[in-house]
Each structure stands twice: as C-alpha cells, then as structure tokens.
Design a protein around this motif. Structure first.
Motif, mmCIF file in Angstrom:
data_model
loop_
_atom_site.group_PDB
_atom_site.id
_atom_site.type_symbol
_atom_site.label_atom_id
_atom_site.label_comp_id
_atom_site.label_asym_id
_atom_site.label_seq_id
_atom_site.Cartn_x
_atom_site.Cartn_y
_atom_site.Cartn_z
ATOM 1 N N LEU A 77 0.826 -1.213 0.000
ATOM 2 C CA LEU A 77 0.000 0.000 0.000
ATOM 3 C C LEU A 77 0.856 1.257 0.000
ATOM 4 C CD1 LEU A 77 -2.714 -1.229 2.508
ATOM 5 C CD2 LEU A 77 -3.194 -0.402 0.195
ATOM 6 N N CYS A 78 1.972 1.218 0.727
ATOM 7 C CA CYS A 78 2.890 2.370 0.731
ATOM 8 C C CYS A 78 3.510 2.571 -0.648
ATOM 9 C CB CYS A 78 3.980 2.172 1.772
ATOM 10 S SG CYS A 78 3.445 2.371 3.480
ATOM 11 N N ASP A 79 3.843 1.472 -1.324
ATOM 12 C CA ASP A 79 4.412 1.577 -2.664
ATOM 13 C C ASP A 79 3.444 2.245 -3.633
ATOM 14 O OD1 ASP A 79 6.838 0.456 -1.997
ATOM 15 O OD2 ASP A 79 6.278 -1.568 -2.611
ATOM 16 N N LYS A 80 2.167 2.115 -3.358
ATOM 17 C CA LYS A 80 1.147 2.730 -4.219
ATOM 18 C C LYS A 80 0.698 4.097 -3.698
ATOM 19 C CE LYS A 80 -1.734 -0.885 -4.371
ATOM 20 N NZ LYS A 80 -2.889 -1.713 -4.842
ATOM 21 N N GLY A 81 1.264 4.531 -2.568
ATOM 22 C CA GLY A 81 0.887 5.825 -2.009
ATOM 23 C C GLY A 81 -0.453 5.818 -1.299
ATOM 24 N N LEU A 82 -0.976 4.645 -0.982
ATOM 25 C CA LEU A 82 -2.297 4.533 -0.361
ATOM 26 C C LEU A 82 -2.214 4.524 1.160
ATOM 27 C CD1 LEU A 82 -3.771 1.870 -2.797
ATOM 28 C CD2 LEU A 82 -3.853 4.367 -2.963
ATOM 29 N N ILE A 83 -1.017 4.285 1.673
ATOM 30 C CA ILE A 83 -0.705 4.468 3.091
ATOM 31 C C ILE A 83 0.576 5.295 3.161
ATOM 32 C CG2 ILE A 83 0.274 3.309 5.122
ATOM 33 C CD1 ILE A 83 -1.762 1.158 4.891
ATOM 34 N N LEU A 84 0.614 6.241 4.075
ATOM 35 C CA LEU A 84 1.807 7.053 4.288
ATOM 36 C C LEU A 84 2.577 6.494 5.476
ATOM 37 C CD1 LEU A 84 0.216 10.611 3.900
ATOM 38 C CD2 LEU A 84 1.379 9.249 2.154
ATOM 39 N N ASP A 85 3.894 6.430 5.356
ATOM 40 C CA ASP A 85 4.712 6.002 6.496
ATOM 41 C C ASP A 85 5.673 7.112 6.881
ATOM 42 O OD1 ASP A 85 6.810 5.889 4.668
ATOM 43 O OD2 ASP A 85 6.784 3.718 4.495
ATOM 44 N N LEU A 86 5.923 7.223 8.169
ATOM 45 C CA LEU A 86 6.800 8.265 8.698
ATOM 46 C C LEU A 86 7.644 7.673 9.825
ATOM 47 C CD1 LEU A 86 7.504 11.338 8.632
ATOM 48 C CD2 LEU A 86 5.779 11.648 10.406
ATOM 49 N N PHE A 106 -0.692 10.320 -5.741
ATOM 50 C CA PHE A 106 0.285 9.245 -5.800
ATOM 51 C C PHE A 106 -0.090 8.196 -6.848
ATOM 52 C CE2 PHE A 106 0.847 10.416 -1.105
ATOM 53 C CZ PHE A 106 1.788 11.385 -1.429
ATOM 54 N N THR A 107 -1.385 7.981 -7.043
ATOM 55 C CA THR A 107 -1.819 7.043 -8.077
ATOM 56 C C THR A 107 -1.433 7.549 -9.462
ATOM 57 O OG1 THR A 107 -3.682 6.207 -6.757
ATOM 58 C CG2 THR A 107 -3.812 5.925 -9.151
ATOM 59 N N MET A 108 -1.652 8.838 -9.713
ATOM 60 C CA MET A 108 -1.357 9.395 -11.027
ATOM 61 C C MET A 108 0.121 9.755 -11.189
ATOM 62 S SD MET A 108 -4.134 8.940 -12.539
ATOM 63 C CE MET A 108 -3.462 9.482 -14.103
ATOM 64 N N MET A 109 0.909 9.649 -10.124
ATOM 65 C CA MET A 109 2.359 9.819 -10.235
ATOM 66 C C MET A 109 3.033 8.503 -10.601
ATOM 67 S SD MET A 109 3.110 12.352 -6.976
ATOM 68 C CE MET A 109 4.881 12.587 -7.236
ATOM 69 N N ARG A 110 2.301 7.419 -10.478
ATOM 70 C CA ARG A 110 2.857 6.104 -10.773
ATOM 71 C C ARG A 110 2.808 5.815 -12.266
ATOM 72 N NH1 ARG A 110 -1.017 2.431 -8.018
ATOM 73 N NH2 ARG A 110 0.306 0.772 -8.836
ATOM 74 N N THR A 111 3.727 4.978 -12.708
ATOM 75 C CA THR A 111 3.734 4.494 -14.085
ATOM 76 C C THR A 111 4.040 3.000 -14.061
ATOM 77 O OG1 THR A 111 6.083 5.035 -14.342
ATOM 78 C CG2 THR A 111 4.493 6.703 -15.043
ATOM 79 N N ASN A 221 9.569 4.908 -4.899
ATOM 80 C CA ASN A 221 9.697 5.013 -6.356
ATOM 81 C C ASN A 221 8.550 5.787 -6.994
ATOM 82 O OD1 ASN A 221 12.150 3.432 -6.629
ATOM 83 N ND2 ASN A 221 10.897 1.628 -6.158
ATOM 84 N N LEU A 222 8.070 6.786 -6.278
ATOM 85 C CA LEU A 222 7.014 7.639 -6.808
ATOM 86 C C LEU A 222 7.570 8.946 -7.371
ATOM 87 C CD1 LEU A 222 4.415 7.110 -3.922
ATOM 88 C CD2 LEU A 222 4.278 6.196 -6.251
ATOM 89 N N ALA A 223 8.829 9.218 -7.127
ATOM 90 C CA ALA A 223 9.512 10.393 -7.658
ATOM 91 C C ALA A 223 11.008 10.115 -7.618
ATOM 92 C CB ALA A 223 9.170 11.643 -6.842
#
Length: 437
Positions: A77-86, A106-111, A221-223
């Motif tokens: 979920l973190c890899d997809k930006g659906l959960i944030l970790d800190l 985060f969904t639209m930043m993914r490819t 790997n979102l940016a």
C-alpha cells in the motif's frame, strides 16, 4: 454473493476515506476508482486501521492482522501511495492516505504495467470535474482552509514591497531550507493526458517535494531524487513558462510545491470553470494595475490562470491606450503570473489589505480542515474497531458539527486556543511529535 461482499468492502473504504481531512463523496465513479486501485484485502486493512499515524504493533492490534502479514500488505500500500509512512522515535508509523493530497496524486504519479493510468485518468477527471461533488464538499463558501496556498512569483512583487515577502512565501527560501529534494510526475497533467483533455506542452515531471515527503516518494519510487541545483532549475523553467506555484498550505516544513498550468490543474479549473474560489488559499499579495502606464496589450489577461483580469475600455485621463486591464480582486490568487508578462511594468503584485493566515504546521492544517469538514472527531477517537471510540465519535462529532460551535472555533478569537488544546491533547497521549509535523 461475492460481488455483493466486494462492493460492501469498497463502500466501507469510501466511508473511511470520506472521514479523513478531505471529504470524498460516494458515487459510482468513486467506487470504480477504489476498485481499480485497492484489492479487497488492502481495502479491509485501510477500513480497520486507525485514522492517525500509528506504529505497526498498534495497527496489528486494531486490525487483527498478524504483524508479518500486515507488514507485507502495508508495504504494498505504501508503494502505491495509499498508506503514508513516517519514521518517528525509531520505528515507522502508518496512516491511510486521504483522497487529496494522497490517493489521487500518488496514483497518477505512478507508471508501469501495474497501474491502469488511462482508465484512472478518465475516472479521476470525471469525479473531480464532471460530477462537481468533490469540489462542493471541500471548497464551498464555508471553507477557509484549503490543502494548498499560492506562492507569489518573487519577481512580480512591486519593488517597494519585496521586503514584505516572508520566507515561507518565497520559493527560493523553501529550496534553501531543505536538504532533500524530489521531482515527480504532475498528477493533474497526467490525469488530463489520459482523459484526453490535455491541451498544453508543459513537461509532466514538475511536481516538487521536500524533506520527509521527498524521502517517502523516493523510497517508494514515486519520484526521483534531485539536487538543489536541479530543483532550482525546475522552478526557473516554471517561471519562464508562466506556471502558478501552489504549495503545501503550511508555514513550516513545506512538503511540496505544484507547478500548475491553467488547462490541467484541478484546483485552478475549480476556480475558473466551476466557481469555487476557496479551492486555493491566496498569497498575501494581489494583482494591481497602474492605469497610467497600462498600454492595453492584454497579455496579463491572457496569462491569468483563473481569468481574474479582463480588458475594458479605458476612461479619459488614463493614458493613450484604448483598453486597460481590470482585476477581479474577489478571486485573484496573487500568483504574479500576469505581472511576469507585463512589459510596461503596469501590472505588479501589491500587499493585500488584510494578511492571509496560514496554518503553522501540517498538524494545524489537518485539525482545521477536519473541523471545517466535520471529521475532527475521527482524529481524536481514531480506533474504528472500538465501541467506546465509536460512541465518542458520534457524541463529540454531533457537538463539533453544530454551526455555532464550528464558527466559534474557527474564529480569529478562538482558533489559537482551539489549536493549543489539540496540541496539549496529543502531548498527554505521548504523541507530542504529531503537533510538530
């Protein structure tokens, strides 16, 4: 039967996301988005987990998932930006991403092959633009605290008032104060590209992030990580292209700056096309026109991203031009894009009559957003599985959502005391670090 069970978990997921700091009204389009982005197991974890940042041990206890299995799901979920970790106090803390800023960006930043960008671009475009439900729920006339604020282009500010720009309002100062930088795909332009609505030639990779958020995007790997020089070049290019700089609506630890074009940005389109001026919090500056030097070329009006400037017939005594620029001060966001195009120097940014108050931290912004949107009780009683928390959410939520109570707590007289009380509350819970984010 399986179809009904599946739809039920996504309905619960939609309700959970709707109860974060940005509302997410339910409709068939949101259902289609959630089903495309989350598996049923992922949806179940989000539904059951606490609303606020929590360590893995607590998330495991609340959701009932064993730690090893839960960590695998959360990592995905973190890899997809659906959960944030800190990373806090020697361990990661997790929280579900709101629809904005979060799931959409985060969904639209993914490819890649694992994300159906074409279908999601169409779905998000319909949800944000065509249905208007999201804007109506989050940016109506009663809302003062938006997710983003406009930064003035420093070169557009009238020379005599340049010293009035505070550091948190300067893009240059934000870059200098950070040590970690990342640039990713602009979610709005990527959305419009796949929705068949993209009409500009602005590069996709412009979205700027800093500090802990940059670290998160790089790790997941979102940016991509960039140097300070590369970030400065990114901002310089945006100035040349006449893009609007819209930043995280906080004064400290700014997480991101968007480089927005008027044809693709959902927030700018919300103001220009749908009449929601509260989509953005304005800068502390406003466009002003010197009628005596305005040559009536109309470049400022053409450049304005929200069509706040119109050309009207010039009155006698206003110079030789047949037309002059007139600014609609009720919607001007104070970006300065107009002034960058003015060769005569007639168009510039001047100080607003009343200073705009921006939340100091992300904690303050989220608390104020939740208060406005009727979801603050979820931040206080954050365990969705606890019956006592459920009761208190209903009781406290009913009180906080009374219009007189909400207006009083959001007022200039009580807002600081309200935020101080919220900070003391998390400190008593041993989570004082939350108030500093």
């Amino acid at each position: 039967m399986g179809h009904l069970v599946g739809k039920d978990i996504y309905r619960k997921l939609g309700k959970k996301i709707d109860n974060l700091n940005m509302r997410a009204p339910w409709n068939d389009t949101l259902f289609a988005i959630l089903k495309e982005v989350y598996s049923e197991v992922e949806a179940d974890v989000i539904v059951k987990m606490p609303y606020v940042l929590s360590p893995l041990e607590r998330v495991s206890k609340v959701t009932g998932y064993q730690p090893d299995r839960l960590l695998t799901i959360i990592d995905g979920l973190c890899d997809k930006g659906l959960i944030l970790d800190l990373w806090v106090n020697g361990e990661y803390h997790y929280m579900p991403s709101p629809l904005v800023v979060g799931v959409f960006e985060f969904t639209m930043m993914r490819t890649g092959k694992d994300v159906n960008s074409k279908e999601l671009g169409k779905l998000f475009s319909h949800y944000f633009g065509d249905t208007k439900a999201f804007a109506a729920a989050n940016f109506n006339d009663d809302m003062q605290v938006s997710i983003m604020r406009t930064l003035p282009h420093e070169e557009a500010v009238r020379q005599g008032e340049y010293t009035e720009i505070l550091d948190y309002e300067k893009a240059s100062a934000l870059i200098e104060s950070s040590t970690k930088f990342a640039i990713g795909i602009c979610s709005c332009r990527h959305e419009m590209l796949h929705a068949g609505k993209n009409a500009c030639d602005v590069p996709l990779e412009t979205c700027s992030s800093f500090g802990d958020v940059a670290d998160y995007l790089i790790r997941r790997n979102l940016a991509k990580e960039v140097s300070k020089d590369e970030m400065q070049n990114n901002f310089a290019r945006s100035k040349e292209m006449g893009l609007v700089l819209n930043a995280d609506n906080v004064q400290r630890n700014v997480a991101f700056v968007c480089h927005c074009c008027k044809c693709c940005c959902n927030l700018l389109r919300g103001i220009r096309l749908h009449g929601y001026p509260n989509c953005l919090v304005t800068s502390n500056f406003i466009c002003e026109i010197d009628s005596s030097t305005c040559i009536g070329c109309g470049k400022c009006a053409k450049a304005c991203p929200i069509e706040a400037i119109e050309m009207i017939p010039a009155a006698g005594g206003e110079g030789k031009a047949k037309k002059r620029a007139k600014v609609d001060s009720s919607i001007c966001i104070g970006c300065g894009v107009c002034a960058l195009q003015c060769k005569s120097g007639a168009c510039s940014l001047g100080k607003r009559g009343q200073r705009v108050i921006h939340p100091e931290t992300s904690f303050e912004r989220v608390m104020l957003q939740c208060l406005e949107r009727g979801t603050l009780q979820n931040q206080i009683f954050d365990n969705p599985q606890s019956l006592s928390h459920k009761f208190m959410r209903g009781f406290v939520g009913g009180f906080l959502n009374l219009p007189p109570v909400k207006r009083a707590l959001m007022s200039d007289a009580l807002r600081s005391r309200f935020l101080d009380a919220m900070k003391k509350g998390v400190e008593k819970q041993g989570k004082g670090w939350l108030a500093k984010i």
